[in-house]
Design a protein around this motif. Structure first.
Motif, PDB file in Angstrom:
ATOM      1  N   TYR A 100       1.574  -2.867  -9.737  1.00 45.41           N
ATOM      2  CA  TYR A 100       2.284  -3.759  -8.986  1.00 45.41           C
ATOM      3  C   TYR A 100       2.401  -5.421  -9.385  1.00 45.41           C
ATOM      4  N   VAL A 101       1.050  -5.685 -10.059  1.00 41.48           N
ATOM      5  CA  VAL A 101       0.268  -6.831  -9.991  1.00 41.48           C
ATOM      6  C   VAL A 101       1.060  -6.867 -11.574  1.00 41.48           C
ATOM      7  N   ALA A 102       1.068  -5.960 -12.556  1.00 40.99           N
ATOM      8  CA  ALA A 102       1.843  -6.294 -14.002  1.00 40.99           C
ATOM      9  C   ALA A 102       3.190  -6.920 -13.871  1.00 40.99           C
ATOM     10  N   MET A 103       4.167  -5.733 -12.634  1.00 41.50           N
ATOM     11  CA  MET A 103       5.603  -5.897 -12.446  1.00 41.50           C
ATOM     12  C   MET A 103       5.214  -7.720 -11.719  1.00 41.50           C
ATOM     13  N   LEU A 104       4.610  -7.671 -10.949  1.00 42.36           N
ATOM     14  CA  LEU A 104       5.880  -9.327 -10.275  1.00 42.36           C
ATOM     15  C   LEU A 104       5.049  -9.982 -11.276  1.00 42.36           C
ATOM     16  N   ASP A 105       3.863 -10.748 -12.205  1.00 39.27           N
ATOM     17  CA  ASP A 105       3.444 -11.228 -13.165  1.00 39.27           C
ATOM     18  C   ASP A 105       4.782 -11.392 -14.119  1.00 39.27           C
ATOM     19  N   ARG A 106       5.337 -10.640 -14.206  1.00 32.11           N
ATOM     20  CA  ARG A 106       6.592 -10.175 -15.491  1.00 32.11           C
ATOM     21  C   ARG A 106       7.705 -11.557 -14.405  1.00 32.11           C
ATOM     22  N   ILE A 107       8.064 -10.376 -13.896  1.00 28.79           N
ATOM     23  CA  ILE A 107       8.952 -11.112 -12.954  1.00 28.79           C
ATOM     24  C   ILE A 107       9.011 -12.678 -12.431  1.00 28.79           C
ATOM     25  N   ILE A 108       7.455 -13.117 -11.977  1.00 28.48           N
ATOM     26  CA  ILE A 108       7.585 -14.046 -11.944  1.00 28.48           C
ATOM     27  C   ILE A 108       7.244 -15.431 -13.185  1.00 28.48           C
ATOM     28  N   TYR A 109       6.591 -15.024 -14.008  1.00 28.48           N
ATOM     29  CA  TYR A 109       6.433 -15.480 -15.155  1.00 28.48           C
ATOM     30  C   TYR A 109       7.458 -15.678 -16.090  1.00 28.48           C
TER      31      TYR A 109
END
Length: 234
Positions: free
Chosen positions: A152-161
């Motif tokens: 989830y950390v990787a998914m959220l980082d991509r969506i946010i940035y």
């Protein structure tokens, strides 16, 4: 009313949200033509994007300290940092100025404590989800936080940035966040903390499977209360 300085531009999308929400809250509690007295410095986010190494954070601390000192010199009586992740540098900035800085996680923790929340999942950028600087503020208010799921950390980082910070909102991101929140409920979370100032663009804060504590809304509420000289109630 007291004059508040905002260190913004991290991203410009969330800084615009801060400006609008703070003014709406102040106007709601003041005469109809009232506007919040704000000083905003919108930083170039290219200097502060996805920091990893210690020397990168040291450089970023210098950028935020300079900004805080300029806002103080311009007449700000208090400050907010308009980004969850940059609160990693809160202590460095706070000792460099002589005015108070309203810590976003502190107000989130207070809001959760008042609501009687005992366990929650923290959603945000990689450093917010995995490092201690943010989590410890919530834990200090009696909140038991679920461990971060690295997928989830990787998914959220991509969506946010890659999306939210440039103003891009997609149905796919909305579905991803809904799935993550549903899974966190199944894992035992009793609430969700949106610890990224752009995540409310893809999360329905008012209608979800779990109570949502939106850090941006809470921070803006605290800022408006401070401007008006009222006790911060989230």
């Amino acid at each position: 009313m007291r004059k508040l300085g905002i260190i913004g531009g991290m991203s410009w999308v969330s800084t615009a949200t801060y400006y609008e929400r703070i003014n709406r809250l102040v106007q709601k509690r003041s005469p109809p033509m009232a506007s919040a007295p704000l000083l905003i410095e919108s930083l170039d986010f290219c200097q502060l994007y996805a920091l990893r190494e210690a020397h990168d954070w040291e450089r970023a601390a210098g950028v935020l300290i300079d900004s805080a000192q300029r806002l103080e010199a311009a007449g700000a009586e208090g400050l907010i940092i308009g980004a969850n992740s940059m609160h990693r540098l809160y202590d460095d900035v706070a000792v460099a100025v002589g005015i108070p800085i309203l810590h976003i996680a502190e107000y989130v923790g207070l809001a959760m404590k008042r609501a009687g929340v005992s366990s929650a999942a923290l959603l945000g950028t990689r450093n917010v989800m995995t490092e201690s600087f943010y989590r410890k503020r919530l834990v200090a208010h009696g909140i038991d936080l679920l461990p971060p799921n690295l997928d989830y950390v990787a998914m959220l980082d991509r969506i946010i940035y890659e999306e939210l910070m440039v103003g891009k909102v997609t149905r796919e991101a909305e579905r991803t966040l809904k799935t993550i929140i549903t899974n966190k409920a199944q894992d035992g979370a009793s609430a969700i903390v949106l610890a990224c100032t752009e995540l409310d663009l893809v999360v329905d804060v008012d209608a979800n499977v779990l109570p949502i504590f939106d850090s941006t809304r809470i921070h803006c509420e605290a800022a408006a209360n401070w401007i008006l000289g009222q006790e911060a109630v989230n």
